[in-house]
Design a protein around this motif. Structure first.
Motif, PDB file in Angstrom:
ATOM      1  N   PHE A 390       0.835  -1.199   0.000  1.00  0.00           N
ATOM      2  CA  PHE A 390       0.000   0.000   0.000  1.00  0.00           C
ATOM      3  C   PHE A 390       0.869   1.248   0.000  1.00  0.00           C
ATOM      4  N   ALA A 391       1.955   1.207   0.773  1.00  0.00           N
ATOM      5  CA  ALA A 391       2.874   2.344   0.810  1.00  0.00           C
ATOM      6  C   ALA A 391       3.481   2.602  -0.565  1.00  0.00           C
ATOM      7  N   ARG A 392       3.643   1.558  -1.350  1.00  0.00           N
ATOM      8  CA  ARG A 392       4.202   1.694  -2.694  1.00  0.00           C
ATOM      9  C   ARG A 392       3.127   2.009  -3.747  1.00  0.00           C
ATOM     10  N   GLY A 393       1.871   2.157  -3.308  1.00  0.00           N
ATOM     11  CA  GLY A 393       0.799   2.479  -4.243  1.00  0.00           C
ATOM     12  C   GLY A 393       0.195   1.275  -4.922  1.00  0.00           C
ATOM     13  N   LEU A 394       0.207   0.134  -4.222  1.00  0.00           N
ATOM     14  CA  LEU A 394      -0.370  -1.093  -4.770  1.00  0.00           C
ATOM     15  C   LEU A 394      -1.400  -1.648  -3.789  1.00  0.00           C
ATOM     16  N   VAL A 395      -2.608  -1.856  -4.273  1.00  0.00           N
ATOM     17  CA  VAL A 395      -3.643  -2.509  -3.483  1.00  0.00           C
ATOM     18  C   VAL A 395      -3.642  -3.986  -3.863  1.00  0.00           C
ATOM     19  N   CYS A 396      -3.312  -4.854  -2.897  1.00  0.00           N
ATOM     20  CA  CYS A 396      -3.370  -6.296  -3.106  1.00  0.00           C
ATOM     21  C   CYS A 396      -4.055  -6.927  -1.897  1.00  0.00           C
ATOM     22  N   TYR A 397      -4.219  -8.238  -1.895  1.00  0.00           N
ATOM     23  CA  TYR A 397      -5.069  -8.903  -0.899  1.00  0.00           C
ATOM     24  C   TYR A 397      -4.297 -10.043  -0.237  1.00  0.00           C
ATOM     25  N   PRO A 398      -3.342  -9.724   0.650  1.00  0.00           N
ATOM     26  CA  PRO A 398      -2.662 -10.781   1.397  1.00  0.00           C
ATOM     27  C   PRO A 398      -3.537 -11.276   2.547  1.00  0.00           C
ATOM     28  N   MET A 399      -3.439 -12.560   2.858  1.00  0.00           N
ATOM     29  CA  MET A 399      -4.162 -13.146   3.975  1.00  0.00           C
ATOM     30  C   MET A 399      -3.290 -14.187   4.655  1.00  0.00           C
ATOM     31  N   GLY A 400      -3.608 -14.463   5.923  1.00  0.00           N
ATOM     32  CA  GLY A 400      -2.914 -15.489   6.667  1.00  0.00           C
ATOM     33  C   GLY A 400      -3.812 -16.682   6.942  1.00  0.00           C
ATOM     34  N   GLY A 401      -3.222 -17.712   7.549  1.00  0.00           N
ATOM     35  CA  GLY A 401      -3.991 -18.904   7.886  1.00  0.00           C
ATOM     36  C   GLY A 401      -4.283 -19.795   6.708  1.00  0.00           C
ATOM     37  N   THR A 402      -3.459 -19.729   5.659  1.00  0.00           N
ATOM     38  CA  THR A 402      -3.721 -20.453   4.426  1.00  0.00           C
ATOM     39  C   THR A 402      -3.854 -21.961   4.644  1.00  0.00           C
ATOM     40  N   LEU A 403      -3.014 -22.516   5.508  1.00  0.00           N
ATOM     41  CA  LEU A 403      -3.013 -23.968   5.693  1.00  0.00           C
ATOM     42  C   LEU A 403      -4.198 -24.452   6.517  1.00  0.00           C
ATOM     43  N   ASP A 404      -4.425 -23.792   7.655  1.00  0.00           N
ATOM     44  CA  ASP A 404      -5.384 -24.326   8.622  1.00  0.00           C
ATOM     45  C   ASP A 404      -6.136 -23.249   9.394  1.00  0.00           C
ATOM     46  N   GLY A 405      -6.116 -22.032   8.919  1.00  0.00           N
ATOM     47  CA  GLY A 405      -6.741 -20.940   9.651  1.00  0.00           C
ATOM     48  C   GLY A 405      -5.792 -20.225  10.582  1.00  0.00           C
ATOM     49  N   ARG A 406      -4.593 -20.780  10.752  1.00  0.00           N
ATOM     50  CA  ARG A 406      -3.596 -20.152  11.619  1.00  0.00           C
ATOM     51  C   ARG A 406      -2.256 -20.007  10.905  1.00  0.00           C
ATOM     52  N   GLN A 407      -1.770 -21.073  10.296  1.00  0.00           N
ATOM     53  CA  GLN A 407      -0.470 -21.061   9.640  1.00  0.00           C
ATOM     54  C   GLN A 407      -0.601 -20.786   8.147  1.00  0.00           C
ATOM     55  N   GLY A 408       0.424 -20.142   7.604  1.00  0.00           N
ATOM     56  CA  GLY A 408       0.478 -19.935   6.167  1.00  0.00           C
ATOM     57  C   GLY A 408       0.106 -18.523   5.749  1.00  0.00           C
ATOM     58  N   ASP A 409       0.698 -18.067   4.640  1.00  0.00           N
ATOM     59  CA  ASP A 409       0.441 -16.731   4.098  1.00  0.00           C
ATOM     60  C   ASP A 409       0.311 -16.821   2.579  1.00  0.00           C
ATOM     61  N   HIS A 410      -0.565 -16.019   2.034  1.00  0.00           N
ATOM     62  CA  HIS A 410      -0.665 -15.904   0.578  1.00  0.00           C
ATOM     63  C   HIS A 410      -1.064 -14.487   0.221  1.00  0.00           C
ATOM     64  N   VAL A 411      -0.913 -14.146  -1.045  1.00  0.00           N
ATOM     65  CA  VAL A 411      -1.397 -12.862  -1.549  1.00  0.00           C
ATOM     66  C   VAL A 411      -2.242 -13.134  -2.781  1.00  0.00           C
ATOM     67  N   LEU A 412      -3.418 -12.523  -2.812  1.00  0.00           N
ATOM     68  CA  LEU A 412      -4.378 -12.696  -3.903  1.00  0.00           C
ATOM     69  C   LEU A 412      -4.337 -11.470  -4.807  1.00  0.00           C
ATOM     70  N   LEU A 413      -4.338 -11.712  -6.111  1.00  0.00           N
ATOM     71  CA  LEU A 413      -4.390 -10.647  -7.105  1.00  0.00           C
ATOM     72  C   LEU A 413      -5.633 -10.831  -7.964  1.00  0.00           C
ATOM     73  N   ALA A 414      -6.400  -9.752  -8.138  1.00  0.00           N
ATOM     74  CA  ALA A 414      -7.634  -9.812  -8.931  1.00  0.00           C
ATOM     75  C   ALA A 414      -7.894  -8.435  -9.538  1.00  0.00           C
ATOM     76  N   PRO A 415      -7.027  -8.002 -10.450  1.00  0.00           N
ATOM     77  CA  PRO A 415      -7.165  -6.654 -11.007  1.00  0.00           C
ATOM     78  C   PRO A 415      -8.329  -6.537 -11.982  1.00  0.00           C
ATOM     79  N   PRO A 416      -8.703  -5.308 -12.336  1.00  0.00           N
ATOM     80  CA  PRO A 416      -9.775  -5.111 -13.321  1.00  0.00           C
ATOM     81  C   PRO A 416      -9.440  -5.743 -14.658  1.00  0.00           C
ATOM     82  N   PHE A 417     -10.475  -6.132 -15.383  1.00  0.00           N
ATOM     83  CA  PHE A 417     -10.295  -6.786 -16.678  1.00  0.00           C
ATOM     84  C   PHE A 417      -9.769  -5.819 -17.747  1.00  0.00           C
TER      85      PHE A 417
END
Length: 441
Positions: A390-417
């Protein structure tokens, strides 16, 4: 002092004052490339004049008419357009205001269908672990993410959860994708038999799992087996396309890629593209006829269902997706973005997997690529990455708990078409810099 109740009390977000295509502009004039479409919402970007004009025209005619008394032209037109392109068997559209409402409506319709069909013992819903179906209590009960469920567990409905189709973590060494998919799909049959087929109402799943797993599509053959199992035991198949539908995966309806048609389908987010809050539940003709020939009354409803201005936006959005070739563009630009991500992050020591369909892509972050060991949750890598991007001017969608609701991290990208090639480079560059910042923090 703001009187807004924010998502987090420590948040002091900038004020968004304008939109320009793929960009959001704040009060200082800073531009942010919206690489996640908010939450996979803004498929047309932030300044589509045709959609805004359609909403304005409807407001000039009539803004609201309660569906207990009236229907409206935009609601009828939107329903016609959706069914014209929907998977086989879907014949009716129930318009709501968002994704959680669509899921609630689907769960309740599945229950009422079995009552009207003379099988009142069918009440159990089966879903998958690490799924997300919304934040209302029924939708949260179906969702399988423990972090989201835990505070409200005493309030939730008892539902069953089987394994997700998550090949990066679940596929065994030497096991083909097809064999893996059939193995995890067969968990549905085992759960149906364990509970008793006469007690099971429906199975709900996302064709491509979004927020909680980071754009994980099912492997080939998985959903065909799921459809066979549901048919074998009289269980309804509900597909949640709230995040992955409406062209996001390169298909107007995400399940088209899997060659299956559900009994009930949920859409939202991209349906209104952010121009109005709207969602929809699509139901098969068989389900509708059971209600029509039974009580005649779906015992459900919200004040703003079928809202004329929201329906006008939805019709304009779906028309744009179809008439401008934007669904095909989502597939094409998704391939280009995927290639750019693989080129930049394919050998990154802390990127374990790059996945998705169309303009719905995810990167799973790991401490060690070879062992797939996740980062310690205490590090909160996803939150640090979100702030750095966000500080660099990018809106992305990182989330945690990827494996089991607690462990794991990922980032989701879904830009306009409407994404351009230059913006693909901007996404990759800014995400790369933000990941460096987050790992160094």
């Amino acid at each position: 002092m703001s009187h807004i109740f924010p998502r987090h009390t420590a948040m002091r977000p900038p004020r968004a004052v304008a939109g320009d295509g793929c960009y959001i502009i704040d009060e200082t004039g800073k531009r942010y490339l919206d690489a996640s479409g908010g939450a996979a919402v803004s498929c047309l970007g932030h300044s589509d004049r045709e959609v805004t004009e359609a909403v304005k025209a409807q407001l000039d005619a009539i803004a609201f008419a309660h569906t207990g008394f009236f229907t409206s032209e935009p609601a009828e037109k939107l329903a016609d357009l959706l069914i014209a392109h929907a998977p086989a068997g879907l014949e009716r559209v129930y318009l709501v205001s968002g994704g959680s409402e669509a899921t609630e409506a689907a769960i309740k319709l599945a229950r009422q269908f079995h009552i009207e069909n003379g099988e009142p013992s069918r009440a159990r819903i089966i879903a998958r672990r690490q799924s997300y179906h919304g934040n209302t209590l029924g939708a949260l009960s179906a969702g399988g993410n423990m972090w989201r469920r835990e505070p409200f567990a005493p309030l939730l409905v008892d539902m069953s959860h089987i394994s997700p189709c998550y090949a990066y973590r679940g596929q065994q060494e030497g096991e083909s994708e097809e064999a893996y998919g059939l193995r995890v799909a067969d968990e549905l049959e085992a759960e149906i038999l364990a509970r008793g087929p006469e007690t099971v109402a429906a199975f709900i799943a996302e064709p491509v799992v979004g927020a909680t797993l980071g754009a994980v599509p099912a492997v080939p053959g998985y959903f065909r087996r799921i459809r066979e199992i549901c048919d074998r035991y009289g269980v309804l198949l509900i597909l949640d396309e709230v995040m992955c539908g409406m062209g996001r995966t390169g298909h107007l309806f995400a399940c088209d890629a899997d060659g299956v048609a559900p009994d009930i389908l949920c859409i939202a987010k991209g349906l209104g593209a952010g121009y109005q809050p709207i969602g929809a539940m699509l139901a098969s003709g068989r389900i509708y006829r059971a209600i029509e020939e039974g009580s005649g009354f779906f015992q459900h409803g919200h004040t703003y269902i079928g809202h004329p201005a929201a329906a006008a936006a939805g019709h304009a959005v779906v028309s744009a997706l179809v008439d401008r070739g934007l669904v095909a563009r989502s597939a094409e630009m998704g391939e280009r973005l995927m290639d750019a991500l693989v080129d930049r992050f394919g050998q990154h020591p802390h990127v374990g997997d790059i996945r998705g369909r169309g303009l719905f892509l995810g990167l799973e972050l790991v401490e060690d690529r070879e062992s797939k060991t996740p980062f310690a949750p205490e590090r909160r890598l996803n939150a640090v990455l979100k702030k750095a991007a966000f500080a660099r001017g990018l809106v992305c969608y990182p989330m945690g708990g990827t494996l089991d609701g607690r462990q794991g991290d990922h980032v989701l990208l879904a830009p306009p078409f409407i994404l351009e090639d230059a913006q693909i480079g901007e996404i990759v560059d800014k995400l790369s810099g933000a990941l460096d910042d987050a790992l160094a923090a």
